[in-house]
Structure formats: structure tokens, C-alpha cells
Scaffold this motif. Sequence first.
Motif, short mmCIF file in Angstrom:
data_model
loop_
_atom_site.label_atom_id
_atom_site.label_comp_id
_atom_site.label_asym_id
_atom_site.label_seq_id
_atom_site.Cartn_x
_atom_site.Cartn_y
_atom_site.Cartn_z
N ASP A 112 -9.43 -8.87 72.03
CA ASP A 112 -10.26 -8.99 70.83
C ASP A 112 -10.43 -7.62 70.18
O ASP A 112 -9.88 -6.62 70.65
CB ASP A 112 -11.62 -9.60 71.17
N GLU A 113 -11.20 -7.57 69.10
CA GLU A 113 -11.37 -6.33 68.35
C GLU A 113 -12.03 -5.24 69.19
O GLU A 113 -11.66 -4.07 69.09
CB GLU A 113 -12.19 -6.60 67.08
N ASP A 114 -12.99 -5.62 70.00
CA ASP A 114 -13.66 -4.62 70.85
C ASP A 114 -12.67 -4.01 71.85
O ASP A 114 -12.71 -2.80 72.11
CB ASP A 114 -14.84 -5.25 71.59
N ASP A 115 -11.82 -4.85 72.37
CA ASP A 115 -10.79 -4.38 73.30
C ASP A 115 -9.86 -3.40 72.61
O ASP A 115 -9.52 -2.33 73.15
CB ASP A 115 -10.01 -5.60 73.82
N LEU A 116 -9.44 -3.73 71.40
CA LEU A 116 -8.55 -2.85 70.65
C LEU A 116 -9.23 -1.52 70.33
O LEU A 116 -8.61 -0.46 70.42
CB LEU A 116 -8.11 -3.55 69.35
N LYS A 117 -10.50 -1.58 69.98
CA LYS A 117 -11.24 -0.34 69.69
C LYS A 117 -11.28 0.58 70.90
O LYS A 117 -11.17 1.80 70.77
CB LYS A 117 -12.66 -0.68 69.23
N LYS A 121 -9.77 4.35 70.47
CA LYS A 121 -10.77 5.41 70.29
C LYS A 121 -10.35 6.69 71.04
O LYS A 121 -9.53 6.64 71.97
CB LYS A 121 -12.13 4.94 70.78
N ASP A 150 -4.86 -12.71 65.98
CA ASP A 150 -5.59 -11.91 64.99
C ASP A 150 -5.64 -10.44 65.38
O ASP A 150 -5.42 -9.55 64.55
CB ASP A 150 -7.02 -12.44 64.84
N VAL A 151 -5.95 -10.16 66.65
CA VAL A 151 -6.09 -8.77 67.07
C VAL A 151 -4.74 -8.05 67.08
O VAL A 151 -4.68 -6.85 66.78
CB VAL A 151 -6.78 -8.69 68.45
N GLU A 154 -4.01 -6.97 63.54
CA GLU A 154 -4.77 -5.76 63.19
C GLU A 154 -4.19 -4.53 63.89
O GLU A 154 -4.09 -3.46 63.30
CB GLU A 154 -6.24 -5.94 63.58
N ALA A 155 -3.80 -4.69 65.14
CA ALA A 155 -3.25 -3.56 65.89
C ALA A 155 -1.96 -3.04 65.26
O ALA A 155 -1.75 -1.83 65.15
CB ALA A 155 -2.99 -3.98 67.33
N THR A 158 -2.00 -0.63 62.31
CA THR A 158 -2.37 0.76 62.53
C THR A 158 -1.16 1.69 62.56
O THR A 158 -1.29 2.91 62.41
CB THR A 158 -3.13 0.93 63.86
#
Length: 372
Positions: A112-117, A121, A150-151, A154-155, A158
Motif C-alpha cells: 500500500d501507499e504507506d509501505d511504498l513511503k 523515504k 494502484d501502489v 504510483e511507484a 517515481t
Amino acid sequence: MKKRKLGKTGLEISLLGFGGFHLIEIPADQAAGLLNTYLDRGGNYLETAASYGDGESEKKIGEIVKQRRDELILASKTGVRDAEGAMEEIDRSLKNLQTDQLDIIFMHGVGDEDDLKEILKPGGSLEAAKKAKEMGKVKHIGITGHGQPDVLIEALKTGEFEVMMTHFNYFDNFNFPRLEQELLPLVKEKNIGTLCMKPLADGFLWQNVEDAFRYVFSLPIDTVVTGMNNQEMLEMDLKLAAEFEPMTAVEKEELFKNAEELGDYVCRQCKECTVSRQDGENIKDVFRMEGYYDRQMYDGRPRNPADYALRDRLRFWFGDQKLAEKRYKQLEIKAADLLKKTAEFKACKYGLNIKDKLEIVDYKLGESEIMQ
């Protein structure tokens, strides 16, 4: 074996790749026999992960790598999200695989998005992968994901990843339509290496292996990676790769119409819904959320214990239930609303009983406490 270019990496990869997970199920000598046969027959992609048997898969593959490193593309994966831990895992993988360099290191199972962040980071695992690349420990950096894409979409925007791996098959094409409708065009646009896993939908398509492999071989992907833990399975997959001819649009439609795993329950997400011109998009939205929720596997029909057990094991395989529930709540028109209109609907061209299916979705994701 036919080879394809792996995106912009400069690597040429065999149509059939060897996934290492199922090697943990067999003795080392049998694993060696399968891996050597695969390489002797023209395959050149071996893939594993640090987590597969806590390094056991890597160690079995390492016995082959130390003898035939120049003949193969070697990949492993890390599920660690911090830089220090990821670097330690990369170093352990290199030791287990008996090599000083991986061709690809994947950020594994990004959910998910939190995982990708966490990965992106400062101090995240991507930082370790980049450092490992600078040090010559890896050549290319990739990412893998399961379930809704979805994730991954987004990934890949980048620009940090050169290779992407996720599941493609004719069953999940209809549970996660963004895989082929949006993800594949994106990776082709960005020339990102594209690897297919789970061509048999985690074994769900075991009764239709030939069509399943031909379907994914026909997609605009670079290789199909599958686990093989016995000689019979290896020989079949090698034969399918060697004899592959692209599936025509007519053949693909025949598969969508007749595949027993799709049957008269799984929504095909038709471009133009034959059930209702006015509510077709709403119907597809509702059934797509059901696909996210449990891959449309629970259909209220009695089955023998083996079939039931397989479906029950695989329906929540990707863990997207909460995502489905959240997005279902955001729909303006839900199953309960559509049930009030079923008298107006026409017959589905694939034979779906829309009323029954809407009732099941209302049970899964709506307010109904029992299945009607």
C-alpha cells in the motif's frame, strides 16, 4: 528458448523464468537437477527471495550459480523496509547465492501507499538498493506487488524502478482490471522491464494450464516466472514456452467465454455492459470491488471439499478486503441500490445472474448480514 528484451536494462531474458519459492519443498539434489535442466534448455532467469525458507531457496540456487553464473540472470528480493536491514539482507542473499552481484534486487511485496513511503523515504530500503548498485552488488532495482496494482502504478511514476513484477492471468484480469488496462501501458511507455508471476492464479487455473500460459505469453510482458518443483511440471512449461504462438483476439474472447474458472459468475468488465446501458458502469464498479475483496471466489455454490478448500485458501490471498470495503463505501450506487432496478436489466452475454450476484456482493460488502 525465445528471449525478449527486459525493458531498458539491456538484458535479454528467456520467455520462461524459474521462480525459486517451491524449491524449498524438495531436496537439494532434485532442485539442482531441475535448475540445470532449465538452463540446458535455454532458460536464463532464476529468481528467489531472502524470505523463501529463510534463505533455503537461495542456498539451493547458489549451488548452481557458483558453476554457471555467466549463463543466467539472477534476481532476489528483500522485504525489509529500512536501509540498514535491507543492506544486511542483500549481503546475506549474495552469500547464500554464492555470487558477488545480483542482476536485480526487488523491493518485495509492496502492499500500500504507506509501505511504498517506507521504501522511498530517507533511510528506507531503496536507499540501500541504490548504495548496493553503486558498490556493484546489484545491477538493477525492481519492485513487486500483489493484488490491486494502484501502489505499483504510483511507484513506477517515481522513475526509481527499472523492473516491475506482478501477477497476470486470465482470471485476475477481471478482478483487478487496472493490471492490463493501466499498469501494462504504463510500463511499456516507460520501458520498464515487466515480469509476470502467478500465471495459474496461485494454482487456481490448474485444470487449464495450456491456455493459462498461452494467455500470459501473449501479453506485452518480458517473461513469465513460475515455480517448478518436479520434472513433469518443468517439461510441460518448457514445452509450452517452446511451442508458444500468440493468442488471437478471437481465441482470447473464446477463452473468456468458456473458461470454467470464470463460468457464469465472474464479471468480465465488458467495455459496454450488455445488462444495462444506464447502470452498466455502476454494475461494473460494484463487481470490481467484489474482485478486490475476494477475487469473486465465493459465489454461494456448493462444491466438493477439495474445490471449496482451494477457493477458501485463495480468496483472501492478497489481503485487499479493507481496501475493497473502503472503496465500496465511497461508491454512489451500491449493490442494494442496483437490486431495486434488476427488473429493468437485460441478460448478461456471459450468463451471469445479476440479481443473485448483487445479493452476494451486498452480503460481502454491504449491509446484509446473511446471504439471500
